[in-house]
Structure formats: structure tokens, C-alpha cells
Design an enzyme around this catalytic site. Structure first.
Site, short mmCIF file in Angstrom:
data_model
loop_
_atom_site.label_atom_id
_atom_site.label_comp_id
_atom_site.label_asym_id
_atom_site.label_seq_id
_atom_site.Cartn_x
_atom_site.Cartn_y
_atom_site.Cartn_z
N ASP A 179 -2.01 -5.65 -3.47
CA ASP A 179 -0.95 -4.69 -3.72
C ASP A 179 -1.59 -3.51 -4.46
O ASP A 179 -1.96 -3.62 -5.63
CB ASP A 179 0.14 -5.36 -4.57
CG ASP A 179 1.35 -4.47 -4.82
OD1 ASP A 179 1.18 -3.23 -4.78
OD2 ASP A 179 2.44 -5.01 -5.08
N LYS A 204 6.80 4.43 -4.36
CA LYS A 204 6.26 4.87 -5.63
C LYS A 204 5.39 6.12 -5.46
O LYS A 204 5.91 7.18 -5.20
CB LYS A 204 5.52 3.70 -6.29
CG LYS A 204 6.28 2.36 -6.23
CD LYS A 204 7.56 2.35 -7.04
CE LYS A 204 8.44 1.15 -6.75
NZ LYS A 204 7.82 -0.16 -6.91
C1 PLP Z 1 8.09 -1.49 -6.52
C2 PLP Z 1 6.97 -2.41 -6.27
C3 PLP Z 1 7.01 -3.31 -5.19
C4 PLP Z 1 8.23 -3.44 -4.30
O1 PLP Z 1 8.45 -2.27 -3.58
P1 PLP Z 1 9.93 -1.77 -3.13
O2 PLP Z 1 9.61 -0.50 -2.43
O3 PLP Z 1 10.75 -1.61 -4.35
O4 PLP Z 1 10.49 -2.81 -2.22
C5 PLP Z 1 5.92 -4.11 -4.98
N1 PLP Z 1 4.82 -4.05 -5.78
C6 PLP Z 1 4.75 -3.21 -6.83
C7 PLP Z 1 3.53 -3.19 -7.68
C8 PLP Z 1 5.82 -2.37 -7.10
O5 PLP Z 1 5.74 -1.55 -8.15
#
Ligand code: PLP
Length: 387
Positions: A179, A204
Site C-alpha cells: 500500500d 488521497k
Molecule cells: C484511505 C486509505 C485506504 C482506503 O482507501 P479508500 O479510497 O478510502 O477506499 C487504504 N490505505 C490507506 C493507507 C489509506 O489511507
């Protein structure tokens, strides 16, 4: 329509962000046009008829090429949310009976998905608190197919040393998925560090303006094709308007993230000298336990940090938060505006108190997503509210 003539030979991340993937229309405009049709003429019945849910519309092509190029990957898939990317990214390479090695300190939604993997898919997941090859070796089984990690972690900004882990996984024939949401491709390019698959919550830093949700998976073409087929069946596509907005937003990711890096470093240094702050978690600070690794594997330390207010007084915490004017108390992160969350009420609300305590996530801990405003204005806002 034709691809932009500028797409070739882009090597710099800013040039890629601006140009790669752009599709020109007959009119010659510099932006990919929005093709929002759901009924699309087709002439062959080869099974891949154009339909937005099949991810074969121009707006998906354009932004997925840009994202793949930013991460240095072969292909990318853009889905409706980061959670959709996590779910599909894992389900595309696992089957009942398989085993996943996963970092313990991960995004709360990912942690919740682990329960679904266990209960509904009969996939065994081991959550590991210290991600080192020695530790992984204790938990690997012959059913282990996937190793899942996240760095820097949310909300404590722990840094996982990626290279030794991907090397260990390669030696054991295990696929690695990361991630990369917090770092963004501007600060960390995991494929170059040996990872096989990258996922992003494009909600994000990629979107960057707190106004759309999207997720992305980056990997080799065969894997992305598996994800595409599965996502089409689960119905996880993103609409053309948001795909277009995402493409537009990514054009500025380089300059946004650079400003966030610079702001965050200055603010972290300032906070760490403030008497009302007991601890600052930011990988750019030499005092951070992951600083040396971060210097090696990241090209910037990012716009995310967390800090702890001194003491144990929740009323002081709430008074501080209420006094903030420029900084919003708001969920999500990575936007142009500075935002703060209380992880025990947001990202880790669904995590049990026992688990939270084990992770070091308590009520005085605040997570800070630093925006692109001027650092001195952000610092003034914090200073006033801390009084
Ligand atoms: C927000 C987030 C997610 C999930 O993403 P969404 O777009 O809200 O479904 C996964 N991993 C991290 C590190 C995040 O900050």
C-alpha cells in the site's frame, strides 16, 4: 482520437504526471475528453465490448497509463475506491486455503478486510508486528502466497525496510503487495525496490483535492488483467467524470507533494521543540527510528505525520482542536488543505482497544495531513491553538 504526441520518452515524474496517457480528440484540445457514454458502438463480438464497467473506456485508459508510468509499472487498473483496490488486488491472487503474511499495523479498513478473508474466503492471514525476514521466516507456510505491507504506516509513520523483505519473498516464491498511499509515487517507488504489486487509495495524494474517491492497482499486465476481469464482475469501476478529474489532479502531484514534504519537515521540527507536544512521529526527523531506512528508500519524507499532546487530558485535546482555524478536523488525507484526525475515532475506530493499545494508538495521538498552504500560516494556527 489519438494519444498525445508528448507521451514518448518522458522520464521525469513531473513530465509523466502532466503528459503520459493523454488522449487527444479531433479538436486537438490538450486534455483527454470526458467520454461518459454507457452505450458505445461496437463492431465485433469478441467478448470485450466497450462498456464502462469493463474498464475499457478512454478515460480509464488515459489515467491508468499515467499511474502505471508514475510507478514504473507495466499496467494499472483504476477502481472506485482504495478499498476496492485492496479487495480485488488480494482476491485476484488468492484462493481458499491460501495463506497471507500481512503487516499487523495496517490501514483500519484493510484490517477489517482480513476478517472477511478469514471468515468468507477461508484464507489464512497471519498478522505480523515486526516485518523482518527473520520474523517472516517463523510464520511462512507452504500455503503462503502473498506478503502484504504498508510503509509509512498509519498513523505512527513506522518505516518498513522494503528491500530485504522483497528479496526474502522472492526467495520463497511469494508475491509482494504494498500500500503506497502515504508516500505516493513521488516519494517512494516500490517496484524499483522489488515489490510486485502496488495499491493506492487514489482518493488521497493522487486526487489531492479531497473531492473524489478512487483506487489503483499497479503490476504486470497479466496480473492487472486478472484484476480487471474480477473488478468488472464485482462492479468496481469508476465513472468517466471522476476518472477525468483524477487524471487532471495527478498532473500536479509532483509539485503538490514537494510542497507537502517541505511543509511537513518544517512543521515536524517546530512541533518537536514545543513544550506541549510530547512526541512527533515523522520519518524526516533524525530522532525517528525509521529515519535511516526512509532516507534510503524514499525520495521525500511525505506530508503525513502524527504527534502526541503532552498529558492525558482529553478536554485539552478537544479545546486545541476546536481552536484551530486554518487546519480542519476532518477525515481522509493527502489533500491540498491541512487536516487533522483523531485515529482512535477514525481510522482505528473499528480496531479493538486491546489491539490499539498494542499498536500504541491512544486518545492524545493526532494524525496530521499537511497541506500545501504556507508553512508559517500552518505553524501560526498550531501555535495559537496550543496556548
Ligand atoms: C484511505 C486509505 C485506504 C482506503 O482507501 P479508500 O479510497 O478510502 O477506499 C487504504 N490505505 C490507506 C493507507 C489509506 O489511507
Amino acid at each position: 482520437m489519438s494519444d498525445s504526441k508528448y507521451k514518448q520518452n518522458n522520464t521525469g515524474l513531473n513530465s509523466i504526471a502532466v503528459h503520459t496517457g493523454t488522449i487527444r480528440d479531433a479538436f486537438g484540445g490538450v486534455n483527454t475528453p470526458i467520454q461518459s457514454s454507457t452505450a458505445i458502438e461496437y463492431f465485433t463480438g469478441n467478448g470485450n465490448i466497450p462498456y464502462p464497467r469493463n474498464f475499457n473506456i478512454p478515460n480509464h485508459d488515459a489515467v491508468s497509463k499515467k499511474i502505471a508510468a508514475l510507478e514504473g509499472g507495466e499496467s494499472a487498473l483504476v477502481v472506485s475506491t482504495g478499498m476496492a483496490a485492496i479487495a480485488i488486488g488480494i482476491l485476484a491472487i488468492t484462493k481458499p486455503g491460501d495463506h497471507i503474511l500481512m503487516q499487523n499495523n495496517i490501514y483500519g479498513g484493510t484490517r477489517a478486510f482480513v476478517d472477511i478473508l478469514r471468515e468468507k474466503h477461508n484464507i489464512n492471514v497471519t498478522l505480523i508486528s515486526s516485518m523482518t525476514p527473520e520474523n517472516l521466516a517463523q510464520y511462512v507456510t507452504k500455503e503462503s502466497v502473498l506478503l502484504y505491507m504498508e510503509t509509512p504506516t498509519n498513523p505512527l509513520m513506522e518505516i518498513i525496510d522494503i528491500v530485504p523483505i522483497t528479496q526474502w519473498a522472492k526467495d520463497h516464491g511469494i508475491i509482494t503487495m504494498i500500500d503506497n498511499t502515504f508516500a505516493s509515487p513521488i516519494n517512494q517507488r516500490p517496484l524499483e525496490l522489488g515489490c510486485d504489486i502496488i495499491m493506492h487509495s487514489a482518493t488521497k495524494y493522487m486526487a489531492g483535492h479531497s473531492d473524489l474517491m478512487a483506487g489503483a492497482l499497479i503490476g504486470n499486465t497479466a496480473y492487472i488483467e486478472k484484476c480487471r476481469k474480477l473488478s468488472a464482475i464485482y462492479g468496481m469501476s469508476l465513472n468517466a467524470v471522476d476518472l477525468s478529474l483524477l487524471e487532471r489532479s495527478i498532473k500536479t502531484i509532483g509539485i503538490r507533494v514537494q510542497q507537502q514534504n517541505a511543509n511537513a519537515l518544517e512543521i515536524a521540527q517546530w512541533l518537536s521543540n514545543h513544550p506541549r507536544i510530547s512526541k512527533v512521529h515523522y520519518p524526516g526527523l533524525p530522532s525517528h527510528p525509521g529515519h535511516e531506512i526512509a532516507k534510503r528508500q524514499m525520495s521525500g519524507f511525505g506530508g503525513m505525520m502524527s504527534f502526541e499532546l503532552a498529558g492525558n487530558d482529553i478536554e485539552y485535546r478537544d479545546a486545541f482542536l476546536q481552536k484551530l482555524e486554518l487546519i480542519s478536523i476532518a477525515t481522509s488525507l493527502g489533500g491540498v488543505e491541512s487536516t487533522i484526525t483523531i485515529p482512535t475515532q477514525t481510522s482505528h475506530y473499528i480496531v479493538s482497544i486491546e489491539e490499539r493499545n498494542a499498536l500504541g494508538i491512544h486518545d492524545m495521538l493526532l494524525r496530521f495531513s499537511v497541506g500545501i498552504e504556507d508553512a508559517h500560516d500552518i505553524i501560526n494556527d498550531l501555535e495559537k491553538a496550543l496556548q
